[in-house]
Every structure is written in C-alpha cells, then in structure tokens.
Write a protein that holds these residues in place. Structure first.
Motif, PDB file in Angstrom:
ATOM      1  N   ARG A  45      -3.912  -0.464 -12.868  1.00 11.47           N
ATOM      2  CA  ARG A  45      -4.970  -0.342 -11.868  1.00 11.47           C
ATOM      3  C   ARG A  45      -4.413   0.018 -10.498  1.00 11.47           C
ATOM      4  N   SER A  46      -3.213  -0.427 -10.202  1.00  8.05           N
ATOM      5  CA  SER A  46      -2.608  -0.149  -8.900  1.00  8.05           C
ATOM      6  C   SER A  46      -1.941   1.222  -8.851  1.00  8.05           C
ATOM      7  N   GLY A 178     -12.547   2.013  -9.924  1.00  7.43           N
ATOM      8  CA  GLY A 178     -12.115   1.118  -8.866  1.00  7.43           C
ATOM      9  C   GLY A 178     -13.172   0.176  -8.337  1.00  7.43           C
ATOM     10  N   ARG A 179     -14.420   0.336  -8.732  1.00 11.69           N
ATOM     11  CA  ARG A 179     -15.493  -0.508  -8.202  1.00 11.69           C
ATOM     12  C   ARG A 179     -15.733  -1.726  -9.091  1.00 11.69           C
ATOM     13  N   ARG A 180     -16.094  -2.814  -8.449  1.00  6.54           N
ATOM     14  CA  ARG A 180     -16.513  -4.006  -9.182  1.00  6.54           C
ATOM     15  C   ARG A 180     -18.030  -3.939  -9.328  1.00  6.54           C
ATOM     16  N   VAL A 302      -1.876  -5.286 -10.508  1.00  3.63           N
ATOM     17  CA  VAL A 302      -2.947  -5.568  -9.548  1.00  3.63           C
ATOM     18  C   VAL A 302      -2.478  -5.204  -8.148  1.00  3.63           C
ATOM     19  N   ASP A 303      -3.235  -4.373  -7.460  1.00  3.54           N
ATOM     20  CA  ASP A 303      -2.922  -4.015  -6.078  1.00  3.54           C
ATOM     21  C   ASP A 303      -3.173  -5.223  -5.185  1.00  3.54           C
ATOM     22  N   GLU A 306      -6.519  -5.702  -3.682  1.00 11.80           N
ATOM     23  CA  GLU A 306      -7.656  -6.054  -4.517  1.00 11.80           C
ATOM     24  C   GLU A 306      -7.840  -7.565  -4.674  1.00 11.80           C
ATOM     25  N   ARG A 308      -8.856 -11.201  -4.275  1.00  8.60           N
ATOM     26  CA  ARG A 308      -9.904 -11.927  -3.576  1.00  8.60           C
ATOM     27  C   ARG A 308     -10.192 -13.200  -4.347  1.00  8.60           C
TER      28      ARG A 308
END
Length: 312
Positions: A45-46, A178-180, A302-303, A306, A308
């Motif tokens: 993802r990163s 890239g969107r949740r 994982v970037d 990102e 949270r």
C-alpha cells in the motif's frame, strides 16, 4: 481501497469475505516492448517493491500480458494465517529455496486492470466476475479469496477458527484507490492498531536489546502517546528488524505532543516516528492508552501518513 471499521452490514447487495491477516499487495504484470517479455511487480500500500520477498509468486506473470490484482499475501501457521509468521518475510529479499520450504499464498480479491482496460469504475460484482474468469487455480500459491452470501454465519465461523474477522463489500461499489470507503466494512474479532514508534527503552541489566516500544498515533495536535509495549519483542528476528529500522532514526527530543509519564519515559531513547508496528490490544483506556499492547511486527506495507486511531 480500504475498509472502514463498523458493524456487519445486513440486507441485500453485500458480499462477504474472510479478513485475512497478512500483507496487502498489488500485483502488476506488464508486457515489455519489442518482445522483452513480461514483468511482475508486487507493491505494498505504501508503494514499496516487495517482489524479491515472494519469489514463489513468480507464476503470476503467466496469467495475462497486462493485469493488476489486489489481494493479501498470507502465511499459514497450523492452517490459520499468522501475521507474526509472515513478519520476517516482509523485510527483504528471500531465497527461492527458503520460500519453497514455507510458501506464502496470495489471496486475490479484486482485479483493477486487464488487457489495458481500467476496471476501477466497474461495480464490484462485475470486477469479481472478471477475476473468476482468470486462471488463478492454474497458478502456484495463488487463490481467489472466497465469497460468502451470509455474513453473520461467516463471522461465527471465523471466530471459531481463530481467523481475524470478516470484510463486507457492497456489490455495486467502484474501486477508489487509497480511499477508506463505507462500501467496504471490516469487522474484526480482536483489536489491532497500527502505531508509530516514537521511542524505545532498552532491556534492564544493561543489555543492548530493545525492551519496550513507546507507541504513538497522530492526533489533531501532533503525535499522541498510545502506551508502552514490551510484549512480543523477545524473538531475535523482531529485535534485528527493529534495531535496523530504529537505529538511523535517533532523535534528541521526544516526538510526542505531550509529556510522557515518567514511568514510561524513564531511560527512553527517542526516534523520528516513521516506523510502523502492528499492535494487538484489549481496547483503549479513558486516557487514550492501549490496554495490554503486544507487538506483532513491523508494518513496512503501511505508510506512516496513513496511521490513525482505530475504534476498539
């Protein structure tokens, strides 16, 4: 496209999959110019290239001359995907012979491009039908992630078998990179949180080994202290990876937005918070600390941007 934590959806128009406990990977096959042959690229993802980490997935180049697949790389331990068992495979080049002795499996759940045609705006049901027409069963260590119509039953079964949980997906949903999205909903049986490492404490007795990590999650005012984790650090593999990652990131001052309690900060060695670790825990305290955090491994996929706070 990322899933949003929430309650299990009900009603028509949803399909359900196992929530795999592994590394999210985009697999891309492209045809070279002038007969140069096909190239396989595996990226997290990163955006990190992990193609050399998983040589057992090389057969993906035979699937099509142009295709992009989304899925999860998992490593089975006693029949159950284990992130801890996979963690060392994330860190660097793996010898093909070692990979053959304990191969990963690529659980594919989406196709984003095929034969030069972007499928992102197509509904999930259509993308899934396209995926199932591909010859995934003919590839070594590659499977299509099964779909189930009954989310509640799947949630019960995954709990009984020690799996991580369930992901519900709206069948009409497009794919938004890239969107949740609320069109994908994840329901986990155990709490998990990606954290940034803001510092660490050495083991007692003057040993050079890492005894505990000081964890942080970005908040509105900066890096918020999420607790101190010492469990899960005993293995030599995790020690080597953390030492290599944290060593170059030494900082002179705490990166946290507030003062760390003395009991946690005593003897701390601060670092730039750019290493992401996966933490299992039993929920959050009223003070914003993780209950009984356990380090599961470093998440190079994982970037840091990102990370949270997840509910739990």
């Amino acid at each position: 496209m990322l899933a949003t934590p929430g309650p299990l959806p009900t009603g028509p128009g949803w399909s359900f999959e196992v929530k795999w406990d592994g590394m999210r990977v985009l697999a891309s096959v492209t045809e070279g110019a002038a007969g140069a042959g096909r190239t396989l690229s595996l990226r997290t993802r990163s955006g990190r290239d992990v193609t050399p980490n998983f040589p057992e997935l090389a057969d993906l180049v035979t699937l099509a001359p142009d295709v992009v697949l989304d899925g999860e790389v998992v490593l089975l331990d006693a029949g159950v995907p284990s992130f801890a068992a996979l963690a060392h495979r994330m860190q660097g080049v793996v010898d093909p012979a070692a990979a053959r002795r304990r191969p990963v499996t690529f659980m594919v759940f989406d196709v984003l491009r095929l034969y030069g045609v972007a499928l992102l705006d197509r509904p999930l049901a259509e993308r899934r039908a396209t995926l199932e027409r591909l010859d995934l069963p003919g590839l070594a260590h590659v499977e299509a992630s099964p779909l189930y119509p009954d989310g509640a039953a799947l949630l019960d079964v995954t709990a009984q078998r020690g799996l991580e949980g369930v992901v519900a997906k709206r069948e009409t949903s497009p794919y938004r990179p890239g969107r949740r999205s609320p069109d994908w909903v994840k329901v986990a049986h155990r709490h998990s949180q990606s954290c940034l490492v803001g510092g660490w404490r050495p083991e007692k007795g003057g040993r050079a080994r890492i005894g505990a990590l000081l964890l942080g999650v970005p908040g509105p005012d900066g890096l918020e202290f999420a607790g101190r984790a010492g469990s899960g650090l005993a293995g030599s593999a995790v020690q080597q990876v953390l030492a290599a990652r944290l060593g170059p990131l030494t900082a002179q001052a705490s990166p946290f937005a507030t003062t760390i309690p003395r009991v946690d900060a005593a003897g701390a060695r601060w670092c730039t918070p750019s290493v992401v670790v996966e933490i299992a825990h039993l929920g959050w305290t009223s003070a914003g600390r993780l209950r009984q955090p356990v380090v599961r491994g470093v998440r190079d996929d994982v970037d840091p941007a990102e990370v949270r706070r997840e509910p739990g």
